[in-house]
Scaffold this motif. Structure first.
Motif, PDB file in Angstrom:
ATOM      1  N   TYR A 113       0.850  -1.199   0.000  1.00  0.00           N
ATOM      2  CA  TYR A 113       0.000   0.000   0.000  1.00  0.00           C
ATOM      3  C   TYR A 113       0.876   1.236   0.000  1.00  0.00           C
ATOM      4  O   TYR A 113       1.824   1.323   0.774  1.00  0.00           O
ATOM      5  CB  TYR A 113      -0.922   0.011   1.221  1.00  0.00           C
ATOM      6  N   VAL A 114       0.552   2.193  -0.869  1.00  0.00           N
ATOM      7  CA  VAL A 114       1.256   3.471  -0.876  1.00  0.00           C
ATOM      8  C   VAL A 114       0.180   4.545  -0.735  1.00  0.00           C
ATOM      9  O   VAL A 114      -0.651   4.726  -1.640  1.00  0.00           O
ATOM     10  CB  VAL A 114       2.083   3.674  -2.165  1.00  0.00           C
ATOM     11  N   GLY A 115       0.153   5.203   0.427  1.00  0.00           N
ATOM     12  CA  GLY A 115      -0.870   6.201   0.713  1.00  0.00           C
ATOM     13  C   GLY A 115      -2.277   5.621   0.599  1.00  0.00           C
ATOM     14  O   GLY A 115      -3.194   6.289   0.123  1.00  0.00           O
ATOM     15  N   GLY A 116      -2.436   4.372   1.001  1.00  0.00           N
ATOM     16  CA  GLY A 116      -3.750   3.717   0.985  1.00  0.00           C
ATOM     17  C   GLY A 116      -4.114   3.092  -0.350  1.00  0.00           C
ATOM     18  O   GLY A 116      -5.098   2.362  -0.452  1.00  0.00           O
ATOM     19  N   GLN A 117      -3.331   3.375  -1.389  1.00  0.00           N
ATOM     20  CA  GLN A 117      -3.636   2.787  -2.707  1.00  0.00           C
ATOM     21  C   GLN A 117      -2.937   1.429  -2.853  1.00  0.00           C
ATOM     22  O   GLN A 117      -1.741   1.310  -2.553  1.00  0.00           O
ATOM     23  CB  GLN A 117      -3.159   3.721  -3.826  1.00  0.00           C
ATOM     24  N   PRO A 118      -3.686   0.380  -3.271  1.00  0.00           N
ATOM     25  CA  PRO A 118      -3.045  -0.921  -3.466  1.00  0.00           C
ATOM     26  C   PRO A 118      -2.102  -0.891  -4.670  1.00  0.00           C
ATOM     27  O   PRO A 118      -2.503  -0.489  -5.767  1.00  0.00           O
ATOM     28  CB  PRO A 118      -4.216  -1.875  -3.708  1.00  0.00           C
ATOM     29  N   ARG A 119      -0.854  -1.275  -4.445  1.00  0.00           N
ATOM     30  CA  ARG A 119       0.151  -1.250  -5.519  1.00  0.00           C
ATOM     31  C   ARG A 119       0.617  -2.668  -5.821  1.00  0.00           C
ATOM     32  O   ARG A 119       0.909  -3.435  -4.900  1.00  0.00           O
ATOM     33  CB  ARG A 119       1.333  -0.383  -5.090  1.00  0.00           C
ATOM     34  N   LEU A 120       0.662  -3.014  -7.103  1.00  0.00           N
ATOM     35  CA  LEU A 120       1.141  -4.332  -7.531  1.00  0.00           C
ATOM     36  C   LEU A 120       2.478  -4.126  -8.233  1.00  0.00           C
ATOM     37  O   LEU A 120       2.531  -3.512  -9.296  1.00  0.00           O
ATOM     38  CB  LEU A 120       0.136  -4.996  -8.486  1.00  0.00           C
ATOM     39  N   THR A 121       3.542  -4.615  -7.612  1.00  0.00           N
ATOM     40  CA  THR A 121       4.891  -4.392  -8.137  1.00  0.00           C
ATOM     41  C   THR A 121       5.465  -5.683  -8.709  1.00  0.00           C
ATOM     42  O   THR A 121       5.357  -6.737  -8.093  1.00  0.00           O
ATOM     43  CB  THR A 121       5.819  -3.882  -7.007  1.00  0.00           C
ATOM     44  N   THR A 122       6.071  -5.574  -9.889  1.00  0.00           N
ATOM     45  CA  THR A 122       6.767  -6.713 -10.500  1.00  0.00           C
ATOM     46  C   THR A 122       8.212  -6.294 -10.713  1.00  0.00           C
ATOM     47  O   THR A 122       8.465  -5.223 -11.258  1.00  0.00           O
ATOM     48  CB  THR A 122       6.130  -7.061 -11.863  1.00  0.00           C
TER      49      THR A 122
END
Ligand SMILES: [Zn+2]
Length: 294
Positions: A113-122
């Motif tokens: 989570y970055v500032g509450g936003q779900p982040r999908l990292t590859t």
């Protein structure tokens, strides 16, 4: 000095605390039960995939980024719609799909989570492992599944809860010693309870995270299929991931690859889920994952 009665009181308090907080802590969705035949079929898929992989060449950096861009564009809107349909109103379903270009980052994909936003990292290194659009679509969908099932929040709670369970174990040892007529001093008691808590917390986090991987694989299969990809083909990536990878995902993230659960278990899970998806499609339904009875 601690007597048997005091130790019993400790145990009672810990039991109540644990029973209160453990309710509703498992998975949200049904995770498949696998028999020996299912695992044997998965092992055959792994052997076939490894033989194929030994023959084929790998993509260059530009091809990898192009593949990622194409697949991410197709998966993102489907994952977001799936998230909105499956989660409570107010859940942030605006996924940010990003590539981690740090050359030192190990081969993995993870959700954070970055500032509450779900982040999908590859990571770039992980794109080296990917051989087809189906595989990448499955990986991205799996990561979206971690957010939809609320795994990072649950893990935080459960690590604390398992600590309570471990402390309970320590208290039981104290009680046994006390009831056998031995005197236990305060320092020993605190060491037993505290040590139990640490062991419980570590064990609890590992046990839960394994089931969560299978739950994320389950949701990932639904999302990837809806985006037009083949999750069976996508799950073959497990056949090519080595044990040296994925041991240390960044803290505070839910990753794609870890050494447990085993590859056959994960491939067999996707096989079983795909049978359900196909049956739902055949009967004219839009496939939806099965929730567990509360
Ligand atoms: Zn995962």
């Amino acid at each position: 000095m601690v007597n048997a009665r005091k130790a019993t009181a400790w145990v009672a308090i810990l039991c109540v605390a644990q029973a209160t907080v453990l309710a509703g802590c498992g998975t949200t969705y049904q995770v498949e039960t696998l028999d020996e035949q299912a695992i044997a079929r998965a092992n055959a898929e792994i052997a076939a995939e490894r033989a194929l992989a030994a023959q084929s060449g790998s993509m260059d950096a530009d091809q990898k980024i192009a593949l990622y861009t194409l697949v991410a564009k197709r998966v993102e809107p489907v994952a977001e719609a799936f998230c909105r349909a499956e989660t409570d109103p107010g859940t942030n379903c605006d996924f940010a799909l990003v590539i981690d270009r740090n050359p030192k980052a190990s081969a993995n994909a993870h959700q954070s989570y970055v500032g509450g936003q779900p982040r999908l990292t590859t990571t770039l290194a992980f794109l080296d492992k990917v051989k087809s659009p189906d595989e990448l679509a499955f990986v991205l969908s799996h990561e979206a599944g971690h957010h939809i099932a609320g795994h990072l929040d649950k893990k935080k709670t459960q690590t604390a809860l398992a600590g309570v369970g471990g402390a309970l174990l320590g208290a039981l040892v104290v009680m046994a010693a006390a009831s056998s007529g031995r005197q236990v001093n305060r320092q020993t008691m605190e060491q037993l309870v505290g040590g139990g808590a640490a062991i419980g917390a570590a064990g609890g986090a590992i046990a839960y995270s394994q089931t969560y991987e299978l739950e994320a694989d389950t949701l990932g299969a639904y999302i990837a299929e809806r985006a037009g990809y083949d999750p069976d083909a996508g799950s073959r990536i497990f056949a090519r991931l080595g044990v040296e990878e994925g041991k240390k995902p960044p803290p505070g993230t839910a990753s794609f690859w870890s050494t447990h659960p085993s590859s056959p278990e994960r491939i067999a899970t996707v096989d079983a889920v795909m049978a359900k998806i196909k049956a739902q499609r055949a009967s004219g339904q839009e496939p939806v994952p099965e929730r567990r009875e509360e």
